[in-house]
Design a protein around this motif. Structure first.
Motif, PDB file in Angstrom:
ATOM      1  N   LYS A  72      -6.281   3.137  -5.823  1.00 31.46           N
ATOM      2  CA  LYS A  72      -7.278   2.163  -6.248  1.00 31.46           C
ATOM      3  C   LYS A  72      -7.847   2.491  -7.625  1.00 31.46           C
ATOM      4  O   LYS A  72      -8.133   3.643  -7.932  1.00 31.46           O
ATOM      5  N   PHE A  73      -7.956   1.451  -8.441  1.00 27.05           N
ATOM      6  CA  PHE A  73      -8.562   1.501  -9.777  1.00 27.05           C
ATOM      7  C   PHE A  73      -7.764   2.332 -10.792  1.00 27.05           C
ATOM      8  O   PHE A  73      -8.278   2.652 -11.865  1.00 27.05           O
ATOM      9  N   GLN A  74      -6.545   2.659 -10.448  1.00 24.01           N
ATOM     10  CA  GLN A  74      -5.661   3.320 -11.407  1.00 24.01           C
ATOM     11  C   GLN A  74      -4.799   2.263 -12.097  1.00 24.01           C
ATOM     12  O   GLN A  74      -4.185   1.427 -11.433  1.00 24.01           O
ATOM     13  N   HIS A  75      -4.742   2.298 -13.412  1.00 20.14           N
ATOM     14  CA  HIS A  75      -3.922   1.346 -14.151  1.00 20.14           C
ATOM     15  C   HIS A  75      -2.446   1.689 -13.928  1.00 20.14           C
ATOM     16  O   HIS A  75      -2.026   2.816 -14.187  1.00 20.14           O
ATOM     17  N   TYR A  76      -1.696   0.698 -13.467  1.00 23.35           N
ATOM     18  CA  TYR A  76      -0.267   0.900 -13.244  1.00 23.35           C
ATOM     19  C   TYR A  76       0.484   0.091 -14.299  1.00 23.35           C
ATOM     20  O   TYR A  76       0.335  -1.131 -14.386  1.00 23.35           O
ATOM     21  N   PRO A  77       1.269   0.761 -15.141  1.00 18.76           N
ATOM     22  CA  PRO A  77       1.883   0.064 -16.282  1.00 18.76           C
ATOM     23  C   PRO A  77       2.995  -0.893 -15.892  1.00 18.76           C
ATOM     24  O   PRO A  77       3.784  -0.639 -14.986  1.00 18.76           O
ATOM     25  N   LEU A  81      -1.770  -4.810   5.978  1.00 15.13           N
ATOM     26  CA  LEU A  81      -2.646  -4.491   4.855  1.00 15.13           C
ATOM     27  C   LEU A  81      -2.560  -5.595   3.820  1.00 15.13           C
ATOM     28  O   LEU A  81      -1.480  -6.129   3.544  1.00 15.13           O
ATOM     29  N   LYS A  82      -3.698  -5.928   3.247  1.00 15.41           N
ATOM     30  CA  LYS A  82      -3.745  -6.854   2.112  1.00 15.41           C
ATOM     31  C   LYS A  82      -4.205  -6.072   0.891  1.00 15.41           C
ATOM     32  O   LYS A  82      -5.302  -5.512   0.880  1.00 15.41           O
ATOM     33  N   LEU A  83      -3.349  -5.993  -0.101  1.00 10.68           N
ATOM     34  CA  LEU A  83      -3.636  -5.282  -1.334  1.00 10.68           C
ATOM     35  C   LEU A  83      -3.887  -6.305  -2.431  1.00 10.68           C
ATOM     36  O   LEU A  83      -3.034  -7.171  -2.689  1.00 10.68           O
ATOM     37  N   ASP A  84      -5.041  -6.234  -3.078  1.00  8.14           N
ATOM     38  CA  ASP A  84      -5.377  -7.145  -4.167  1.00  8.14           C
ATOM     39  C   ASP A  84      -5.265  -6.411  -5.499  1.00  8.14           C
ATOM     40  O   ASP A  84      -5.784  -5.293  -5.657  1.00  8.14           O
ATOM     41  N   PHE A  85      -4.591  -7.063  -6.441  1.00  7.65           N
ATOM     42  CA  PHE A  85      -4.386  -6.481  -7.771  1.00  7.65           C
ATOM     43  C   PHE A  85      -4.986  -7.378  -8.838  1.00  7.65           C
ATOM     44  O   PHE A  85      -4.990  -8.609  -8.699  1.00  7.65           O
ATOM     45  N   THR A  86      -5.474  -6.775  -9.914  1.00  3.73           N
ATOM     46  CA  THR A  86      -5.844  -7.524 -11.109  1.00  3.73           C
ATOM     47  C   THR A  86      -4.866  -7.155 -12.214  1.00  3.73           C
ATOM     48  O   THR A  86      -4.325  -6.040 -12.237  1.00  3.73           O
ATOM     49  N   LEU A  87      -4.656  -8.098 -13.113  1.00 11.07           N
ATOM     50  CA  LEU A  87      -3.695  -7.921 -14.195  1.00 11.07           C
ATOM     51  C   LEU A  87      -4.393  -7.984 -15.549  1.00 11.07           C
ATOM     52  O   LEU A  87      -5.401  -8.679 -15.716  1.00 11.07           O
ATOM     53  N   GLU A  88      -3.822  -7.280 -16.498  1.00 13.64           N
ATOM     54  CA  GLU A  88      -4.325  -7.360 -17.868  1.00 13.64           C
ATOM     55  C   GLU A  88      -4.039  -8.749 -18.442  1.00 13.64           C
ATOM     56  O   GLU A  88      -4.879  -9.343 -19.110  1.00 13.64           O
ATOM     57  N   ASP A 119       9.930  -7.794  -6.964  1.00 13.69           N
ATOM     58  CA  ASP A 119      10.267  -6.878  -5.869  1.00 13.69           C
ATOM     59  C   ASP A 119      10.489  -5.463  -6.394  1.00 13.69           C
ATOM     60  O   ASP A 119      10.030  -4.485  -5.802  1.00 13.69           O
ATOM     61  N   ARG A 120      11.202  -5.367  -7.514  1.00 11.32           N
ATOM     62  CA  ARG A 120      11.471  -4.049  -8.102  1.00 11.32           C
ATOM     63  C   ARG A 120      10.163  -3.362  -8.517  1.00 11.32           C
ATOM     64  O   ARG A 120       9.984  -2.156  -8.301  1.00 11.32           O
ATOM     65  N   LEU A 121       9.245  -4.126  -9.097  1.00 11.40           N
ATOM     66  CA  LEU A 121       7.956  -3.577  -9.513  1.00 11.40           C
ATOM     67  C   LEU A 121       7.163  -3.068  -8.318  1.00 11.40           C
ATOM     68  O   LEU A 121       6.611  -1.956  -8.350  1.00 11.40           O
ATOM     69  N   LEU A 122       7.100  -3.861  -7.247  1.00  8.78           N
ATOM     70  CA  LEU A 122       6.296  -3.460  -6.090  1.00  8.78           C
ATOM     71  C   LEU A 122       6.925  -2.295  -5.332  1.00  8.78           C
ATOM     72  O   LEU A 122       6.211  -1.451  -4.784  1.00  8.78           O
ATOM     73  N   VAL A 123       8.257  -2.220  -5.305  1.00 12.60           N
ATOM     74  CA  VAL A 123       8.906  -1.041  -4.717  1.00 12.60           C
ATOM     75  C   VAL A 123       8.545   0.200  -5.518  1.00 12.60           C
ATOM     76  O   VAL A 123       8.254   1.261  -4.948  1.00 12.60           O
ATOM     77  N   SER A 124       8.527   0.086  -6.838  1.00 14.90           N
ATOM     78  CA  SER A 124       8.160   1.250  -7.666  1.00 14.90           C
ATOM     79  C   SER A 124       6.709   1.647  -7.432  1.00 14.90           C
ATOM     80  O   SER A 124       6.375   2.835  -7.426  1.00 14.90           O
ATOM     81  N   PHE A 125       5.839   0.657  -7.192  1.00 16.25           N
ATOM     82  CA  PHE A 125       4.434   0.962  -6.897  1.00 16.25           C
ATOM     83  C   PHE A 125       4.313   1.673  -5.553  1.00 16.25           C
ATOM     84  O   PHE A 125       3.542   2.631  -5.417  1.00 16.25           O
ATOM     85  N   ILE A 126       5.058   1.207  -4.550  1.00 15.51           N
ATOM     86  CA  ILE A 126       5.042   1.851  -3.231  1.00 15.51           C
ATOM     87  C   ILE A 126       5.538   3.287  -3.346  1.00 15.51           C
ATOM     88  O   ILE A 126       4.954   4.214  -2.762  1.00 15.51           O
ATOM     89  N   LYS A 127       6.600   3.491  -4.109  1.00 13.92           N
ATOM     90  CA  LYS A 127       7.128   4.845  -4.307  1.00 13.92           C
ATOM     91  C   LYS A 127       6.100   5.739  -4.998  1.00 13.92           C
ATOM     92  O   LYS A 127       5.891   6.886  -4.598  1.00 13.92           O
ATOM     93  N   LYS A 143       5.704  -3.642 -18.255  1.00 15.31           N
ATOM     94  CA  LYS A 143       6.106  -3.903 -19.634  1.00 15.31           C
ATOM     95  C   LYS A 143       5.175  -4.927 -20.279  1.00 15.31           C
ATOM     96  O   LYS A 143       5.019  -6.042 -19.796  1.00 15.31           O
ATOM     97  N   ASN A 144       4.505  -4.518 -21.350  1.00 18.70           N
ATOM     98  CA  ASN A 144       3.561  -5.364 -22.085  1.00 18.70           C
ATOM     99  C   ASN A 144       2.391  -5.846 -21.227  1.00 18.70           C
ATOM    100  O   ASN A 144       1.790  -6.889 -21.529  1.00 18.70           O
ATOM    101  N   ASN A 145       2.084  -5.108 -20.179  1.00 19.25           N
ATOM    102  CA  ASN A 145       1.019  -5.517 -19.271  1.00 19.25           C
ATOM    103  C   ASN A 145       0.622  -4.323 -18.413  1.00 19.25           C
ATOM    104  O   ASN A 145       1.189  -3.229 -18.539  1.00 19.25           O
ATOM    105  N   SER A 146      -0.331  -4.513 -17.514  1.00 12.71           N
ATOM    106  CA  SER A 146      -0.671  -3.483 -16.522  1.00 12.71           C
ATOM    107  C   SER A 146      -1.331  -4.155 -15.338  1.00 12.71           C
ATOM    108  O   SER A 146      -1.873  -5.264 -15.440  1.00 12.71           O
TER     109      SER A 146
END
Length: 240
Positions: A99-104, A4-11, A20-28, A106-109
């Motif tokens: 998809k299209f859900q803002h994932y927080p 799978l290829k997951l594309d993200f946009t950032l604020e 790695d810690r951020l993406l593990v939390s996203f997977i969880k 720190k100081n960004n999303s």
């Protein structure tokens, strides 16, 4: 076989240094949002669960500075593969729901904008040339002292300990594949130090010749190899 290829946009065009810690939390969060049963089967805190997946990421123009990664664009991608096809389908569904859900951050999303499948080449040879897409962590744990020892491509025991890690993975998941004939030879290997959930450990990156049965190589292609695979390590691509 596919990934799978997951594309993200950032604020803002930056990411935390411990990505790695951020993406593990996203997977969880994705699995928990989709299915409590799936989440608990993977992240039950009462036991150690060996997971059959790995991921890596692409950071356009990424520059590491202080406690963050600066990007040239407000986007990045994650590549996710899994040796368990049924579980892979569940992950695909769970990511689609994010998809299209803002994932927080720190100081960004960050926002997942696309989830696509990409076909992986089936390996039919007993030797391939690979390039690591995420650092390879090879570890030996001594039960008597409860200490971990890490090995890199510069160490003579690198291949043997990696084979031990692979055998442990196969045994824990009851996968009847032999590691007879397995081997790894650095072509342009390099030792690095990586952050793993707040701890610095030795790891390897670069280009290697990988040997083994096609069945084993295809499994490693999807599940990654070494330790900490499900936390962003040990994923590779085939370059020849």
């Amino acid at each position: 076989m596919f990934q799978l290829k997951l594309d993200f946009t950032l604020e803002k065009p930056e990411l935390p240094l411990e990505l790695d810690r951020l993406l593990v939390s996203f997977i969880k969060a994705s699995t928990s949002n989709y299915s409590t049963e799936l989440y608990e089967s993977l992240y039950d805190k009462t036991k150690s669960v060996i997971k059959p997946f790995a991921f890596s990421y692409y950071l356009p123009g990424g520059r590491f500075k202080d406690d963050k990664i600066l990007l040239q664009e407000t986007r990045f991608s994650m590549f996710f593969s899994n040796a368990d096809l049924a579980q892979m389908i569940l992950f695909f569904n769970s990511f689609k729901m994010m998809k299209f859900q803002h994932y927080p951050i720190k100081n960004n999303s960050m926002t997942l904008t696309s989830v696509r499948t990409r076909k992986l080449r089936e390996i039919k040879e007993t030797e391939v040339i690979i390039k690591l897409q995420s650092s390879l962590i090879v570890r030996r744990h001594e039960v008597e002292t409860n200490k971990d020892y890490y090995y890199t491509c510069d160490d003579s025991e690198f291949e043997n300990v990696l084979k031990e890690n692979i055998n442990f993975f196969l045994q824990k998941l009851s996968i009847p594949i032999s590691t007879d004939g397995f081997g790894i030879l650095p072509i342009k290997g390099k030792k690095i130090v990586v952050n793993v959930f707040g701890r610095k450990v030795d790891a390897s990156i670069g280009v290697y010749k990988l040997c083994g049965s096609p069945e084993l190589l295809n499994l490693l292609y999807q599940a990654g190899m070494g330790t900490r695979r499900s936390e962003g390590h040990g994923k590779f691509e085939i370059i020849w």
